[in-house]
Design an enzyme around this catalytic site. Sequence first.
Site, PDB file in Angstrom:
ATOM      1  N   ASP A   1       6.449  45.691  53.207  1.00  0.00           N
ATOM      2  CA  ASP A   1       7.171  45.593  54.625  1.00  0.00           C
ATOM      3  C   ASP A   1       8.819  45.874  54.345  1.00  0.00           C
ATOM      4  O   ASP A   1       9.661  45.210  54.892  1.00  0.00           O
ATOM      5  CB  ASP A   1       7.007  44.060  55.215  1.00  0.00           C
ATOM      6  CG  ASP A   1       5.684  44.067  55.699  1.00  0.00           C
ATOM      7  OD1 ASP A   1       5.084  44.778  55.886  1.00  0.00           O
ATOM      8  OD2 ASP A   1       5.277  42.906  55.482  1.00  0.00           O
TER       9      ASP A   1
ATOM     10  N   ASP B   1       7.847  47.900  47.813  1.00  0.00           N
ATOM     11  CA  ASP B   1       7.873  46.543  48.116  1.00  0.00           C
ATOM     12  C   ASP B   1       7.257  46.542  49.608  1.00  0.00           C
ATOM     13  O   ASP B   1       7.587  47.336  50.657  1.00  0.00           O
ATOM     14  CB  ASP B   1       9.466  46.322  48.265  1.00  0.00           C
ATOM     15  CG  ASP B   1       9.989  46.212  47.035  1.00  0.00           C
ATOM     16  OD1 ASP B   1       9.241  46.134  46.153  1.00  0.00           O
ATOM     17  OD2 ASP B   1      11.360  46.129  46.940  1.00  0.00           O
TER      18      ASP B   1
ATOM     19  N   HIS C   1       5.440  46.826  61.716  1.00  0.00           N
ATOM     20  CA  HIS C   1       5.465  45.428  61.358  1.00  0.00           C
ATOM     21  C   HIS C   1       6.156  44.493  62.477  1.00  0.00           C
ATOM     22  O   HIS C   1       6.857  44.763  63.052  1.00  0.00           O
ATOM     23  CB  HIS C   1       6.402  45.319  60.065  1.00  0.00           C
ATOM     24  CG  HIS C   1       6.265  43.573  59.477  1.00  0.00           C
ATOM     25  ND1 HIS C   1       5.302  43.171  58.784  1.00  0.00           N
ATOM     26  CD2 HIS C   1       7.255  42.790  59.889  1.00  0.00           C
ATOM     27  CE1 HIS C   1       5.497  42.011  58.434  1.00  0.00           C
ATOM     28  NE2 HIS C   1       6.858  41.858  58.943  1.00  0.00           N
TER      29      HIS C   1
ATOM     30  N   SER D   1      -5.292  47.793  68.252  1.00  0.00           N
ATOM     31  CA  SER D   1      -4.662  48.061  69.492  1.00  0.00           C
ATOM     32  C   SER D   1      -3.610  49.180  69.336  1.00  0.00           C
ATOM     33  O   SER D   1      -3.360  49.839  70.270  1.00  0.00           O
ATOM     34  CB  SER D   1      -4.274  46.659  70.302  1.00  0.00           C
ATOM     35  OG  SER D   1      -3.246  46.050  69.501  1.00  0.00           O
TER      36      SER D   1
ATOM     37  N   LEU E   1      -0.427  48.415  49.090  1.00  0.00           N
ATOM     38  CA  LEU E   1      -0.526  49.512  48.560  1.00  0.00           C
ATOM     39  C   LEU E   1       0.379  49.682  47.131  1.00  0.00           C
ATOM     40  O   LEU E   1       1.271  49.239  47.036  1.00  0.00           O
ATOM     41  CB  LEU E   1      -0.103  50.717  49.402  1.00  0.00           C
ATOM     42  CG  LEU E   1      -0.935  51.043  50.593  1.00  0.00           C
ATOM     43  CD1 LEU E   1      -0.160  51.829  51.657  1.00  0.00           C
ATOM     44  CD2 LEU E   1      -2.150  51.504  50.317  1.00  0.00           C
TER      45      LEU E   1
ATOM     46  N   ARG F   1      -4.083  45.934  53.643  1.00  0.00           N
ATOM     47  CA  ARG F   1      -4.265  46.062  51.866  1.00  0.00           C
ATOM     48  C   ARG F   1      -3.053  46.560  51.428  1.00  0.00           C
ATOM     49  O   ARG F   1      -2.363  47.554  52.117  1.00  0.00           O
ATOM     50  CB  ARG F   1      -5.260  47.402  51.226  1.00  0.00           C
ATOM     51  CG  ARG F   1      -6.644  47.303  51.900  1.00  0.00           C
ATOM     52  CD  ARG F   1      -7.237  46.106  51.527  1.00  0.00           C
ATOM     53  NE  ARG F   1      -7.524  46.000  49.934  1.00  0.00           N
ATOM     54  CZ  ARG F   1      -7.828  44.824  49.417  1.00  0.00           C
ATOM     55  NH1 ARG F   1      -7.959  43.764  50.008  1.00  0.00           N
ATOM     56  NH2 ARG F   1      -7.737  44.998  47.926  1.00  0.00           N
TER      57      ARG F   1
ATOM     58  N   GLU G   1       5.167  46.756  70.218  1.00  0.00           N
ATOM     59  CA  GLU G   1       4.493  47.648  69.394  1.00  0.00           C
ATOM     60  C   GLU G   1       3.877  48.852  70.083  1.00  0.00           C
ATOM     61  O   GLU G   1       4.084  50.018  69.580  1.00  0.00           O
ATOM     62  CB  GLU G   1       3.630  47.031  68.317  1.00  0.00           C
ATOM     63  CG  GLU G   1       4.167  45.615  67.685  1.00  0.00           C
ATOM     64  CD  GLU G   1       3.196  44.966  66.792  1.00  0.00           C
ATOM     65  OE1 GLU G   1       2.355  45.875  66.242  1.00  0.00           O
ATOM     66  OE2 GLU G   1       3.112  43.845  66.918  1.00  0.00           O
TER      67      GLU G   1
HETATM   68  C1  GRF Z   1      -0.065  44.404  64.527  1.00  0.00           C
HETATM   69  O1  GRF Z   1       1.033  43.382  64.882  1.00  0.00           O
HETATM   70  C2  GRF Z   1       0.863  45.322  63.709  1.00  0.00           C
HETATM   71  O2  GRF Z   1       2.380  45.026  63.623  1.00  0.00           O
HETATM   72  C3  GRF Z   1       0.520  44.551  62.306  1.00  0.00           C
HETATM   73  O3  GRF Z   1      -0.792  44.182  62.338  1.00  0.00           O
HETATM   74  C4  GRF Z   1      -1.191  44.050  63.768  1.00  0.00           C
HETATM   75  C5  GRF Z   1      -2.269  44.994  64.057  1.00  0.00           C
HETATM   76  O4  GRF Z   1      -2.697  44.863  65.366  1.00  0.00           O
HETATM   77  N1  GRF Z   1       0.852  45.199  61.133  1.00  0.00           N
HETATM   78  P1  GRF Z   1      -3.939  45.914  65.824  1.00  0.00           P
HETATM   79  O5  GRF Z   1      -5.040  46.009  64.959  1.00  0.00           O
HETATM   80  O6  GRF Z   1      -2.889  47.216  66.059  1.00  0.00           O
HETATM   81  O7  GRF Z   1      -4.131  45.355  67.243  1.00  0.00           O
END
Ligand code: GRF
Length: 204
Positions: free
Chosen positions: A147, A145, A111, A15, A95, A93, A176
Amino acid sequence: MARLKTAVLISGHGSNLQALIDACADPAFPAEICLVLSNKPGAAGLDRAKAAGLPIKAVSHREFADRESFEAAVSFELEAAGAELVLLAGFMRVLTEGFVSKWQDRLINIHPSLLPAFPGLDTHARALEAGVAQAGCTVHFVRADVDAGPTILQAAVSVTNDDTEESLAARVLEQEHKIYPEALRLIADGKVTISDGKVIVEDA
Ligand code: GRF
């Protein structure tokens, strides 16, 4: 003016990828998506990319003996696509330091928490458990590290008394979808610099 060639790495639903695709659909947007790469061949996000007519690659981590060889294959595809910037959008994954330093300051993640609070998984459950009044999301440069790394943008949402993990996740996800394209715009416009390990956003 040339648009910033941006690759998006996904593992699932996509998304956030969709929000980036929608932003880049405007010819005046300063970035374009040159590749969508998934480590999961069946990821729904690949269908979103296909529907938008974007180049896609599936590089399954299962086909590689170790992280380094998987990441070498990912870097090969990114370079072949001419990626100048790499956005992780639900890429599941971890990294290695080698990959992160190769793409240093050209590798971005989103995140679903207000970092440095709640790195890692199950962020919304942990935020509710901790009783925080504000949850949210963070776009940041990736460092070795998990996040961690200089913050580019954050958005906060208020936690309500009757929030569940799902309701909170949905409201954070809405944010987001706003801040990831906005961060991409700022980077592509050259308005994001790092000084002393901190991000300076021009006009912010
Ligand atoms: C989101 O909450 C993003 O912050 C996290 O993984 C989720 C991915 O959601 N890293 P989508 O696949 O973009 O819908």
